[in-house]
Design a protein around this motif. Structure first.
Motif, PDB file in Angstrom:
ATOM      1  N   GLY A  77       0.645  -1.301   0.116  1.00  0.00           N
ATOM      2  CA  GLY A  77       0.090   0.071  -0.055  1.00  0.00           C
ATOM      3  C   GLY A  77       0.746   1.273   0.027  1.00  0.00           C
ATOM      4  N   SER A  78       1.871   1.279   0.562  1.00  0.00           N
ATOM      5  CA  SER A  78       2.867   2.108   0.707  1.00  0.00           C
ATOM      6  C   SER A  78       3.447   2.854  -0.783  1.00  0.00           C
ATOM      7  N   GLU A  83       2.581   6.607  -5.513  1.00  0.00           N
ATOM      8  CA  GLU A  83       2.075   7.077  -6.889  1.00  0.00           C
ATOM      9  C   GLU A  83       0.945   7.943  -6.630  1.00  0.00           C
ATOM     10  N   ALA A  84       0.209   7.605  -5.847  1.00  0.00           N
ATOM     11  CA  ALA A  84      -1.251   8.722  -5.625  1.00  0.00           C
ATOM     12  C   ALA A  84      -0.509  10.083  -5.417  1.00  0.00           C
ATOM     13  N   CYS A  85       0.571  10.184  -4.615  1.00  0.00           N
ATOM     14  CA  CYS A  85       0.995  11.578  -4.140  1.00  0.00           C
ATOM     15  C   CYS A  85       1.580  12.171  -5.356  1.00  0.00           C
ATOM     16  N   ALA A 125       8.829  11.929  10.723  1.00  0.00           N
ATOM     17  CA  ALA A 125       8.414  11.750   9.168  1.00  0.00           C
ATOM     18  C   ALA A 125       6.995  11.213   9.134  1.00  0.00           C
ATOM     19  N   MET A 126       6.740  10.419  10.019  1.00  0.00           N
ATOM     20  CA  MET A 126       5.090   9.866  10.216  1.00  0.00           C
ATOM     21  C   MET A 126       4.588   9.988  11.382  1.00  0.00           C
ATOM     22  N   ALA A 195       4.264  13.888   2.243  1.00  0.00           N
ATOM     23  CA  ALA A 195       4.135  13.493   0.670  1.00  0.00           C
ATOM     24  C   ALA A 195       5.626  13.236   0.319  1.00  0.00           C
ATOM     25  N   GLY A 196       6.351  14.068   0.633  1.00  0.00           N
ATOM     26  CA  GLY A 196       8.031  13.736   0.169  1.00  0.00           C
ATOM     27  C   GLY A 196       8.367  12.655   0.674  1.00  0.00           C
ATOM     28  N   PHE A 197       8.118  12.267   1.870  1.00  0.00           N
ATOM     29  CA  PHE A 197       8.760  11.049   2.692  1.00  0.00           C
ATOM     30  C   PHE A 197       7.923   9.799   2.307  1.00  0.00           C
ATOM     31  N   VAL A 198       6.819   9.988   1.759  1.00  0.00           N
ATOM     32  CA  VAL A 198       5.881   8.932   1.059  1.00  0.00           C
ATOM     33  C   VAL A 198       6.399   8.511  -0.296  1.00  0.00           C
TER      34      VAL A 198
END
Length: 255
Positions: A77-78, A83-85, A125-126, A195-198
């Motif tokens: 899922g990550s 990709e979604a971000c 970061a999370m 989002a940058g971390f994702v």
């Protein structure tokens, strides 16, 4: 002022224990739509489903839910969130809350709390959530993930083992009661990210401890990233992994 954030709901059609799980009917509405409707009750600026199949896209469109079609070959899922971000063009510092697509009873205030926790911890970061364990059965259950926090509310570790281990209390015969200080915490599988971390997370090499525990969030800790934890006063509503879980949630919606 409320934290500005986007909810992303990854939805994968394939499921070993419950085929076509995102489309499972709950009182006339597909499960993934139920999740999106709950998330829309939070303070999120936008709620978006990240789907891997056109049938999920069609179901979301039919109920007015915003949806993106993502690749079918994502390992987790990550990866789908990353990709979604990118598709959404989110800035690196934008806050995203990952709500699982099998949580139709997710509390909107829990979503807000996870976003607010990340905003309040600029060094993290999370973010994620946990609640106090009040059952010895849950404490020793390897399917119940536990966490231990530091003085600032960051996660020190996540484990399927009973942690913290009460050395003196468990010395004679193992866990027969819960440790009192600190109280054991059950991890809740909801995450906030920048989002940058994702986008960078899939490129981090998997950690040995992540593989051993089968817990993806350990990768972030292994690489030196902090995870801020909101401790909720309540356990979350039941998620859906099996046909039996689905039947229980359907019964709740029928009452």
């Amino acid at each position: 002022m409320r934290t500005a954030f986007t909810v992303l709901i990854p939805a994968r059609l394939a499921s070993t224990r419950l085929p076509d799980k995102p489309l499972a009917d709950i009182a006339g509405v597909p499960m993934v739509v139920r999740v999106a409707q709950q998330a829309a009750l939070s303070s999120a600026a936008s709620v978006v489903v990240a789907a891997d199949d056109a049938r999920i896209v069609d179901a979301c469109h039919a109920h007015g839910v915003r949806v993106l079609l993502t690749r079918t070959d994502h390992a987790s899922g990550s990866d789908r969130l990353a990709e979604a971000c990118t598709q959404l063009g989110l800035a690196d510092d934008a806050i995203v809350v990952n709500v699982q697509g099998d949580e139709p009873l997710i509390a909107p205030d829990l979503i807000d709390a996870v976003a607010d926790t990340l905003a309040a911890h600029p060094d993290a970061a999370m973010s994620t959530a946990a609640h106090a364990i009040d059952s010895l059965e849950d404490f020793v259950n390897p399917n119940v993930v536990k966490t231990v926090l530091d003085a600032r509310g960051h996660a020190l570790y996540f484990s399927r083992a009973p942690i913290p281990w009460w050395r003196d209390g468990f010395a004679a015969s193992g866990p027969t009661s819960l440790p009192s200080a600190p109280a054991p915490l059950r991890h809740i599988g909801i995450y906030g990210y920048r989002a940058g971390f994702v986008r960078g997370f899939p490129g981090l090499p998997p950690a040995p401890v992540e593989t051993t525990e089968a817990l993806e969030q350990m990768r972030a800790l292994w690489h030196g990233h902090r995870i801020a934890v909101h401790v909720s006063a309540h356990a979350p509503g039941p998620g859906i992994d099996t046909p039996e879980d689905l039947a229980r949630v359907r019964a709740l919606f029928a009452t």
